[in-house]
Design an enzyme around this catalytic site. Structure first.
Site: not given
Ligand code: AMP
Length: 287
Positions: A34, A37, A187
């Site tokens: 999203h 990322h 999620r």
């Molecule tokens: P994930 O795919 O959930 O493991 O997240 C991958 C990276 O994206 C991690 O470093 C998260 O902290 C970051 N991330 C997820 N959601 C957000 C958001 N809303 N704003 C900024 N970074 C995010």
């Protein structure tokens, strides 16, 4: 953008970059991408010559099997977003590639792994440390980008990099929110329409606590949040904590945030379940 699934291919491409003296930025993700990322990739694009993004749903960090099975997977849409963000390399390893044999390593992050997320998801941060350490060793980036959305994870990764003496700068990036305040998360798509309507209440609590935080003690703030959320039948609070951003130590209940806290960053952290979906969020209260 080049798509790579094998380690030797990845190594060859990275060697190429190094030969040209390119700096490398790395954005590890679990996909279902999203704008949160994308913001990490965009930040990296500004700061380094080549950006590598990985998509790997890491089994060792899931504490519930159903959570791993239910985790959203949207490979085509992910690829489109990364191409639009001008990502250079997308690394998509298989589980066997990252874990040719079970990872037996046990990390120790002290208090940081026993409170909040660590308490509600035992073993979660050990799994995060396993996969992030492997990915950082494989990619050897100059800079790696993580979201403040996962504030405790970011603190633990900084600790991990110090413990292993990894030569990488960890860059924390601001949380990207939906227009109604809800922190973007892979999620969120799992929420029902009713749950989605209620979900912004987590961010609302954090912003309201920030407004009240210099007038009320930490205990009063915590009681207020619990009371407000008890009125909302769909939201089951797991924790609300105010912690020192550096040490993650919870702030004393009697403490009222004031100018004497200058030099210490204080962060409010919240986790709740809406139906089957678990959401987390946080906000810097001070300075
Ligand atoms: P994930 O795919 O959930 O493991 O997240 C991958 C990276 O994206 C991690 O470093 C998260 O902290 C970051 N991330 C997820 N959601 C957000 C958001 N809303 N704003 C900024 N970074 C995010």
């Amino acid at each position: 953008m080049e798509k790579i699934t094998q380690i030797d291919e990845l190594k060859a491409r990275l060697a190429d970059f190094r030969k040209k003296n390119y700096s490398i930025g790395f954005v590890p993700t679990m996909g279902a991408l999203h704008q949160g990322h994308v913001s990490l990739v965009e930040r990296a694009k500004k700061e380094v010559d080549r950006v590598v993004c990985s998509i790997f749903v890491n089994p060792t960090q899931f504490t519930e099997k159903t959570d791993l099975e239910r985790y959203p997977r949207t490979p085509e849409a992910d690829e489109k977003l990364l191409r639009a963000a001008k990502c250079d390399v997308l690394f998509l390893p298989a589980v066997k590639t990252i874990y040719p044999e079970p990872d037996q390593r046990k990390f120790d992050f002290g208090i940081a792994e026993h409170i909040m997320e660590g308490k509600f998801r035992p073993g979660h941060f050990n799994g995060v440390a396993q996969v992030v350490s492997k990915l950082l060793v494989l990619v050897e980036p100059d800079r790696a980008y993580f979201g403040q959305k996962d504030f405790q994870q970011l603190a633990i990764i900084k600790q991990l990099v110090r413990q292993l003496n990894l030569p990488v700068s960890i860059v924390g990036c601001p949380t990207v929110r939906e227009p109604d305040g809800l922190a973007m998360s892979s999620r969120n798509v799992l929420l029902s329409a009713e749950e989605r309507k209620e979900a912004p209440v987590l961010a609302k609590m954090l912003f309201e606590v920030k407004g009240k935080s210099k007038r009320q003690s930490v205990k009063q703030l915590k009681e207020w949040v619990r009371g407000e959320l008890e009125k909302n039948s769909r939201v089951n609070l797991e924790y609300f904590e105010i912690v020192d951003a550096e040490t993650l130590a919870p702030v004393e209940p009697s403490h009222i945030i004031d100018e004497n806290d200058r030099g210490t960053e204080l962060v409010a952290c919240i986790a709740a379940r809406l139906g089957k979906v678990r959401l987390i969020d946080n906000l810097v209260l001070f300075p």
